[in-house]
Motif scaffolding. Structure first.
Motif, short mmCIF file in Angstrom:
data_model
loop_
_atom_site.label_atom_id
_atom_site.label_comp_id
_atom_site.label_asym_id
_atom_site.label_seq_id
_atom_site.Cartn_x
_atom_site.Cartn_y
_atom_site.Cartn_z
N THR A 82 -18.52 6.70 -9.20
CA THR A 82 -17.74 6.32 -8.02
C THR A 82 -16.69 7.39 -7.71
OG1 THR A 82 -16.39 4.90 -9.46
CG2 THR A 82 -18.13 3.83 -8.14
N GLU A 83 -15.59 7.39 -8.46
CA GLU A 83 -14.53 8.38 -8.21
C GLU A 83 -13.66 8.50 -9.46
OE1 GLU A 83 -11.70 7.17 -5.19
OE2 GLU A 83 -11.63 5.11 -5.95
N GLY A 84 -12.72 9.44 -9.41
CA GLY A 84 -11.78 9.59 -10.51
C GLY A 84 -10.72 8.51 -10.45
N GLY A 128 -10.80 9.75 0.53
CA GLY A 128 -9.77 10.77 0.28
C GLY A 128 -9.58 11.68 1.48
N ILE A 129 -8.33 12.00 1.75
CA ILE A 129 -8.04 12.94 2.84
C ILE A 129 -8.55 14.32 2.45
CG2 ILE A 129 -6.21 13.93 4.28
CD1 ILE A 129 -6.17 10.92 4.57
N THR A 130 -8.33 14.70 1.19
CA THR A 130 -8.80 15.99 0.69
C THR A 130 -10.32 16.05 0.74
OG1 THR A 130 -6.98 15.71 -0.87
CG2 THR A 130 -8.35 17.67 -1.15
N LYS A 131 -10.96 14.95 0.36
CA LYS A 131 -12.43 14.85 0.41
C LYS A 131 -12.91 15.15 1.83
CE LYS A 131 -16.02 11.26 -0.27
NZ LYS A 131 -16.58 10.51 0.85
N VAL A 173 0.84 -1.20 0.00
CA VAL A 173 0.00 0.00 0.00
C VAL A 173 0.88 1.25 0.00
CG1 VAL A 173 -1.92 -1.15 1.16
CG2 VAL A 173 -0.17 0.01 2.54
N TYR A 174 0.27 2.40 -0.30
CA TYR A 174 1.07 3.63 -0.43
C TYR A 174 0.32 4.86 0.03
CZ TYR A 174 -1.58 5.22 -4.51
OH TYR A 174 -2.57 5.68 -5.33
N GLU A 175 1.03 5.95 0.10
CA GLU A 175 0.45 7.27 0.39
C GLU A 175 1.19 8.33 -0.41
OE1 GLU A 175 -2.10 8.63 2.15
OE2 GLU A 175 -2.76 6.61 2.68
N SER A 206 -7.96 15.86 -4.71
CA SER A 206 -6.89 14.92 -4.35
C SER A 206 -5.77 15.72 -3.70
CB SER A 206 -6.35 14.17 -5.58
OG SER A 206 -5.43 14.96 -6.28
N THR A 207 -4.84 14.98 -3.12
CA THR A 207 -3.69 15.57 -2.46
C THR A 207 -2.94 16.52 -3.38
OG1 THR A 207 -3.47 13.72 -0.96
CG2 THR A 207 -1.45 14.92 -1.46
N THR A 208 -2.76 16.12 -4.63
CA THR A 208 -1.97 16.95 -5.54
C THR A 208 -2.84 17.95 -6.31
OG1 THR A 208 -2.10 15.13 -7.11
CG2 THR A 208 -0.07 15.34 -5.86
#
Ligand code: PDD
Length: 286
Positions: free
Chosen positions: A177-179, A204-207, A31-33, A241-243
């Motif tokens: 659903t999502e991007g 999503g953290i941004t969500k 998994v990743y972040e 999203s984060t970016t």
């Protein structure tokens, strides 16, 4: 010189090497972040670390570091690389073992890697918005896990790019659903609507920051499934999203979203989101 984090040690990036039998390389078994850095500081770091530990736990990888230890290591990495604006990429895999679909028996050490990537905010797109396509969501049913297995997402993103678009908005039948690498929001009659955080999307953290902003600022918000027809008839569409932060979507499948310019609520949320960045990371350069 650039540095990377490998299993708890900060070493020269060019010395960070992974075995060809690493399960991340062979199976995407990890998994990743992606963590955003503004002014040399990590935005929503606790939320990212919590999700990282939770994603790992959900596939039975136990990370031999606490959230606090990881935070300290990432801070050190940032300092060493002198990163002002950009991202940290971090991933953990089940480790290295002879290739076998079964999880390796015994105590193998997970492989944990993090490195930094320089990158500015996408200011131009944030201002004028981006285009998207619609595509069937062909991914697995545990999209809540931030898995290294991104083939479905990659195919969708590639298809979008080949049509001159920034993002692919995915749908399962009638339901959006999502991007491919973002969450999707619509605005209808002043209400912000986005898919509930279940197994079909990444939480999503941004969500979640946007949802909190809505609640605090009395902007009506609903977390629920919405249809492709609702997307097509929306007053405003944006992705998060984060970016990409709060990114207006102004065209879908070649058809303008309303007049084809970022909407009022999206603008307001961008402003409030920037304030939240500044609360955590200090004043942004514009
Ligand atoms: N992507 N959904 C998917 C499928 C994603 O890959 C991402 C993030 C998001 C938004 O999550 P967050 O707000 O926590 O970044 C939603 C990252 C940035 C990536 O893979 O590069």
């Amino acid at each position: 010189m650039e540095f990377a984090l490998l299993n708890g040690n900060i070493i020269k990036r060019s010395d960070a090497k992974i075995d060809i039998e690493d399960r991340g390389y062979q199976f995407g078994d990890g998994v990743y972040e992606v963590i955003r850095i503004y002014n040399g500081r990590m935005f929503t770091i606790d939320e990212h670390l919590n999700r990282f530990l939770k994603s790992a736990e959900s596939i039975g990888i136990s990370i031999p570091f606490t959230s606090l230890q990881l935070k300290e290591l990432l801070d050190e990495l940032l300092l060493k690389n002198n990163l002002e604006t950009g991202n940290i990429y971090m991933q953990v895999t089940r480790g290295t073992a002879p290739r076998n679909h079964l999880f390796p028996s015994g105590d193998i050490m997970p492989t944990l890697v993090a490195y930094t990537i320089k990158g500015v905010r996408p200011l131009e797109s944030l201002k004028s918005g981006v285009k998207a396509i619609l595509t069937e969501d062909i991914r697995w049913l545990r999209c809540d896990i931030k898995s290294l297995n991104l083939l479905g997402n990659l195919l969708a993103k590639q298809k979008a790019s080949e049509q001159g678009c920034f993002e692919a908005i995915q749908h399962r039948g009638d339901d959006v659903t999502e991007g491919s690498s973002s969450n999707i929001f619509i605005v209808k009659n002043g209400t912000v609507i986005t898919h509930e955080s279940n197994h079909l999307i990444l939480k999503g953290i941004t969500k979640d920051v946007i949802l909190d902003i809505c609640v605090i600022n009395n902007i009506p918000v609903q977390e629920r499934t919405f249809s492709v027809a609702e997307l097509e008839e929306a007053d405003e569409v944006f992705l998060s999203s984060t970016t990409a932060e709060v990114m207006p979507v102004v065209e879908i499948n070649g058809k303008k979203v309303q007049s084809g310019v970022p909407g009022h609520t999206t603008r307001k949320l961008q402003e409030l989101f920037e304030k939240e960045i500044e609360n955590q990371c200090g004043v942004l350069l514009r």
